[in-house]
Design an enzyme around this catalytic site. Structure first.
Site, PDB file in Angstrom:
ATOM      1  N   GLU A 189     -20.587  81.452-100.113  1.00  0.00           N
ATOM      2  CA  GLU A 189     -20.886  81.106 -98.734  1.00  0.00           C
ATOM      3  C   GLU A 189     -21.224  82.353 -97.920  1.00  0.00           C
ATOM      4  OE1 GLU A 189     -18.081  78.551 -96.894  1.00  0.00           O
ATOM      5  OE2 GLU A 189     -18.175  77.054 -98.489  1.00  0.00           O
ATOM      6  N   GLU A 197     -17.063  83.878 -98.434  1.00  0.00           N
ATOM      7  CA  GLU A 197     -16.110  83.573 -99.490  1.00  0.00           C
ATOM      8  C   GLU A 197     -16.850  82.936-100.657  1.00  0.00           C
ATOM      9  OE1 GLU A 197     -13.351  80.717 -97.987  1.00  0.00           O
ATOM     10  OE2 GLU A 197     -14.908  79.345 -97.306  1.00  0.00           O
ATOM     11  N   PHE A 216     -12.636  63.486 -81.639  1.00  0.00           N
ATOM     12  CA  PHE A 216     -12.709  63.482 -83.105  1.00  0.00           C
ATOM     13  C   PHE A 216     -11.328  63.523 -83.750  1.00  0.00           C
ATOM     14  CE2 PHE A 216     -16.648  65.334 -81.561  1.00  0.00           C
ATOM     15  CZ  PHE A 216     -17.590  64.590 -82.229  1.00  0.00           C
ATOM     16  N   ASN A 235     -14.713  74.223 -87.803  1.00  0.00           N
ATOM     17  CA  ASN A 235     -14.978  74.880 -89.086  1.00  0.00           C
ATOM     18  C   ASN A 235     -15.021  73.906 -90.261  1.00  0.00           C
ATOM     19  OD1 ASN A 235     -14.833  77.587 -87.875  1.00  0.00           O
ATOM     20  ND2 ASN A 235     -12.661  77.118 -87.659  1.00  0.00           N
ATOM     21  N   ASN A 281     -16.221  79.808-103.283  1.00  0.00           N
ATOM     22  CA  ASN A 281     -15.420  78.653-103.649  1.00  0.00           C
ATOM     23  C   ASN A 281     -15.558  78.407-105.140  1.00  0.00           C
ATOM     24  OD1 ASN A 281     -14.332  77.651-101.043  1.00  0.00           O
ATOM     25  ND2 ASN A 281     -16.496  77.557-100.526  1.00  0.00           N
ATOM     26  N   GLU A 327     -11.232  88.502 -89.414  1.00  0.00           N
ATOM     27  CA  GLU A 327     -12.545  89.122 -89.527  1.00  0.00           C
ATOM     28  C   GLU A 327     -13.341  88.872 -88.254  1.00  0.00           C
ATOM     29  OE1 GLU A 327     -14.284  87.219 -92.900  1.00  0.00           O
ATOM     30  OE2 GLU A 327     -14.867  85.426 -91.796  1.00  0.00           O
TER      31      GLU A 327
END
Length: 666
Positions: A275, A288, A348, A235, A290, A200
């Site tokens: 979301e 989406e 990270f 993300n 959840n 997308e």
């Protein structure tokens, strides 16, 4: 009401569900793998059943093993938590066939919304605004490149069955689309057992805002405001808050209405989250739904007073919602920081090992402020390489956003963790960042504000002066104790030299210290003085007190000639020397660190998935060298500059520790 429920999950979410079940008088059953034999959720539950090896695909996501545990214990219902089997329709069907209640939505809703391709089509039909993209299945990497060009870069490559940031990549060109497609496909297969991918349009300058919905099986659906989740890394959400500092009441109501319409369209019943991506003009686009409890649900609970886990259990039992839309307000502000076992100083990357020290701040629930820590670990426990690296979700609440931020700063300062890498310093830095404080952030916040990675916080000179005063106070107490033990003089204070040189980062402070009735006065060479008031004693890791009139909570550890101080994201070795020592040290040469510029070192404990180059091969800057998997995530290591591979020291399938050599260059 149910008498016994099984939690088909682990870690902090299993502990979270157990707490509400206890409150409701419901017995609980935990399941655990070999790696979780001594885990906190196992200790908290009334019963526990072993279900297999550490790997999730051999234990936690094996439906037959969960069903066996249900039969062994006679559990009447199952709460799936999030991840694992929480959005697996086959699991819900298996429970239904067994006559066991699923504490989640109906199978039809899971199937419709759990598949991101199908969910977008349903959302469009329900009148929900959606992001442009390609909803069909993608054959291979070249097909992904073709579609990406048709949609227009940048694009988001996503796993259809994905969640939690797994199986997601942003591609800005054809090469990244090829790489991203394969990595997303691999992660999706290993994490969800479903490697379908869709593409997308990636909305630039986006904010990630989600709406919490709650519905029963009697046709009642409400929304419980929104959560701002824009502080993300790869993300994966890192910081969440409720409400959003960006939305107005009109936009909130529009998003809430669309979310409820979508829930009704699929016959939703339970807690769920819709979301959205919201641009700078407050245009919002469906991402989406959840069909489970979200990780960040505590911030919603703190501003509404609604226990979402309790509501899920009551809905699963068949009760009618006791809440109406008019009952849902916004009381104050709440912030959640996700504490991860990862090393912020190494990009990270995941960290594993034993928690040699784990001391969260005290939980508080008062009218003026609150601190909540949802966790699934304990001091002495291990962080495993097999599961998500989350350690805890630290939440604060206060009447205003600025107060909630200040509560979070203090809570982070007081949170003690040792033994593994963790992101506490980074979270503290975010809480002090002017863009976060303003509320004007996007999902690109971390990428834009830390383009070269996080290297720690460098305090200003004023803060360094306060830390110098703390170090001087600590040094004074240590010297006093040593003099007492020696018994060299009845009045030991006279044995302690008053003048010291304190090194804090690049700053140097010459100070004179006096102490009277527990109050240390630190006089600086420039004429300023600071009173240090604290009941800190030797052996205490947390300095809590006032420095120059400023309240401070500082983590302290002794090092040679000083103290290691950690405060608001800064991690400093503060050295305290006598003037003579300072004079002599200034004449000493500096130690040069080992040159590793011609080596590729393993940045984290992990498994080598593949080596992309050969010995003797010329490489270019940015070229992929190898792929490492850790904690269900693939990480591609790239060349920092042009060169030639002189030696490869590892192979696919090898498990490496931090700083092991993978390859060397000429």
């Amino acid at each position: 009401m149910f008498k016994k429920i099984l939690i088909a999950n682990r870690g902090e979410i299993a502990c979270r569900v157990i707490k509400t079940a206890r409150k409701m008088g419901i017995k609980t059953v935990a399941v655990y793998s070999d790696a979780d034999r001594n885990a906190l959720h196992v200790k908290m539950a009334d019963e526990a059943v072993h279900i297999g090896p550490p790997q999730a695909n051999q234990s936690y996501i094996v439906i037959d093993k969960i069903m066996d545990a249900i039969r062994q214990t006679g559990a009447e219902a199952v709460h799936p938590g999030y991840g694992f089997l929480s959005e697996n329709p086959k699991f819900a069907q298996a429970l239904e066939a067994e006559g066991v209640a699923f504490i989640g939505p109906p199978v039809r809703a899971i199937e419709a919304m759990g598949d991101k391709i199908t969910s977008k089509k349903i959302a469009q039909e329900a009148g929900v605004s959606t992001v442009p993209g390609y909803m069909g299945l993608i054959a291979d990497a070249e097909d992904a490149v073709k579609i990406s060009n048709e949609v227009g870069y940048p694009v988001m490559i996503k796993a259809s069955a994905g969640g939690g940031g797994k199986g997601m990549r942003i591609a800005w060109n054809d090469d990244e689309a090829r790489e991203g497609f394969q990595s997303s496909k691999n992660e999706a297969a290993s994490s969800f057992g479903d490697d379908r991918i869709f593409i997308e349009k990636f909305v630039t300058q986006p904010r990630h805002i989600e709406i919490q919905v709650l519905a029963d099986s009697h046709g009642n659906t409400i929304y419980l405001n929104e959560r701002e989740c824009s502080i993300q890394r790869r993300n994966q959400k890192v910081v969440e808050e409720a409400p959003s500092p960006f939305l107005d009441e009109e936009t909130r109501a529009a998003m809430g209405k669309q979310s409820c319409e979508l829930a009704k369209a699929v016959g939703y019943a339970s807690a769920g989250t819709v979301e959205f991506i919201v641009d700078g003009e407050k245009n919002f686009y469906f991402l989406e739904m959840n069909t489970r409890l979200q990780v960040e649900h505590p911030v919603t609970e703190l501003i509404t007073g609604v226990d979402l886990v309790e509501q899920m259990i009551r809905v699963a039992y068949g009760e009618v919602l006791s809440l109406k839309q008019s009952d849902i307000g916004i009381n104050g502000w709440s912030i959640e920081n996700r504490l991860y076992a990862e090393d912020p100083y190494r990009g990270f990357l995941p960290s594993i090992g034993r928690l040699t020290r784990y001391r969260p701040p005290a939980e508080v629930a008062e009218k003026t402020h609150a601190v909540r820590n949802d966790t699934g670990v304990f001091e002495g426990g291990e962080i495993s390489m097999y599961y998500d690296p989350m350690i805890a979700k630290l939440c604060t609440w206060a009447p205003t956003r600025s107060d909630a931020i200040e509560e979070m700063r203090n809570a982070l300062d007081a949170f003690e963790i040792e033994g593994i890498g963790h992101n506490l310093p980074f979270l503290a830095a975010v809480m002090d960042h002017p863009i976060f404080i303003s509320g004007d952030m996007t999902t690109a916040f971390i990428e834009e504000q830390y383009p070269d990675g996080f290297s720690g916080v460098v305090p200003d000179e004023k803060t360094n002066a306060r830390l110098a005063a703390v170090a001087a106070h600590v040094k004074m107490r240590k010297e006093a104790r040593a003099a007492q033990i020696s018994g060299a003089m009845a009045n030991h204070k006279r044995r302690i030299a008053p003048d010291w040189v304190v090194y804090v980062g690049k700053d140097q402070f010459r100070v004179s210290i006096t102490e009277d009735n527990g109050c240390t006065t630190v006089a600086f060479e420039d004429g300023q003085t600071m009173e240090v008031v604290s009941d800190w004693t030797l052996g205490c890791r947390l300095f809590e007190g006032s420095v120059g009139g400023t309240p401070m909570i500082v983590k302290t550890d002794f090092i040679r000639d000083g103290a290691r101080l950690r405060y608001r994201g800064a991690d400093l070795n503060v050295v305290v020397r006598t003037p003579r020592q300072a004079e002599l040290v200034a004449k000493m040469p500096e130690k040069v660190p080992r040159d590793t510029s011609k080596m590729l070192l393993c940045p984290m404990p992990g498994l080598i998935v593949s080596i992309a180059v050969e010995e003797g091969q010329e490489i270019q800057e940015g070229q992929a060298l190898c792929t490492i998997e850790a904690m269900k995530m693939e990480n591609i290591l790239r060349a920092e500059r042009k060169g030639r591979v002189s030696a490869i020291k590892a192979a696919a399938g090898d498990s490496l520790q931090v700083d092991e050599i993978i390859m060397e260059f000429e």
